[in-house]
Design a protein around this motif. Structure first.
Motif, PDB file in Angstrom:
ATOM      1  N   ASN A   8       1.259   4.695  11.869  1.00 15.56           N
ATOM      2  CA  ASN A   8       2.107   3.834  11.103  1.00 15.56           C
ATOM      3  C   ASN A   8       2.660   2.836  11.944  1.00 15.56           C
ATOM      4  O   ASN A   8       3.021   2.988  13.101  1.00 15.56           O
ATOM      5  N   ASP A  50       1.434   0.080   2.388  1.00 15.13           N
ATOM      6  CA  ASP A  50       0.797   0.733   3.327  1.00 15.13           C
ATOM      7  C   ASP A  50       0.451  -0.154   4.509  1.00 15.13           C
ATOM      8  O   ASP A  50       0.007  -1.179   4.442  1.00 15.13           O
ATOM      9  N   ARG A  52      -0.460   0.235   8.505  1.00 18.06           N
ATOM     10  CA  ARG A  52      -0.901   1.040   9.776  1.00 18.06           C
ATOM     11  C   ARG A  52      -1.167   0.015  10.918  1.00 18.06           C
ATOM     12  O   ARG A  52      -1.408  -1.274  10.770  1.00 18.06           O
ATOM     13  N   LEU A 108      -5.765   3.798  -2.547  1.00 14.40           N
ATOM     14  CA  LEU A 108      -4.375   3.000  -2.884  1.00 14.40           C
ATOM     15  C   LEU A 108      -4.820   2.055  -4.226  1.00 14.40           C
ATOM     16  O   LEU A 108      -3.632   2.005  -4.831  1.00 14.40           O
TER      17      LEU A 108
END
Length: 154
Positions: A8, A50, A52, A108
């Motif tokens: 993350n 999201d 990353r 997603l």
């Protein structure tokens, strides 16, 4: 030999990423649109659901070498990718992204899109490899041309 891991994106990883040179083609992609990664990337990431990053551990001091994020609106996910200037890691990052991230990202939103610069050949190859298809004519944003690419989950 590089060792890249996916994690993350946190504030420290973002600061680390921004402290290193960005891949010239990625930087030009942002600048042509009138954006500055230093100023605009944090706000864009705040809007994503999201976020990353890829971290290279090969030099003893971990370094954030790529970031991707997905924001979702009305069932359409918009994917953003940006990499540091580490050409020797492009294949490794691509492999790590393929291993787990792509499968997760497809969950997603039923439709994913991205807008790479028509000049950013690495981004074009990347999105085409993952099954994105060019849609419509390139859009002019700022002084750059950006092609909408769409991926629809089957």
């Amino acid at each position: 030999m590089s060792t890249v891991r996916i994690t993350n994106l946190t504030g420290p990883w973002l600061r680390d990423f921004l402290s290193h040179p960005i891949r010239p083609e990625d930087l030009a992609e942002w600048q042509d649109a009138g954006l500055d990664p230093q100023a605009d990337l944090p706000d864009m990431l705040d809007k994503a659901i999201d976020v990353r990053c890829a971290v290279d551990d090969s030099k003893g001091i971990p370094e954030c070498v790529a970031i991707w994020a997905v924001s979702v609106s009305e069932g359409i996910g918009t994917l953003m990718l940006i990499g540091s200037d580490r050409p020797e890691l492009v294949v490794t990052i691509h492999q790590e992204f393929s291993r787990d991230e792509w499968h997760r990202i497809k969950l997603l939103a039923p439709v994913l899109q991205c807008y790479p610069s028509v000049k950013n050949k690495t981004h074009l190859k990347w999105v085409e490899h993952f099954g994105f298809k060019a849609e419509g004519k390139p859009l002019v944003i700022g002084k750059g041309k950006y092609q909408r690419y769409v991926f629809t989950a089957e």
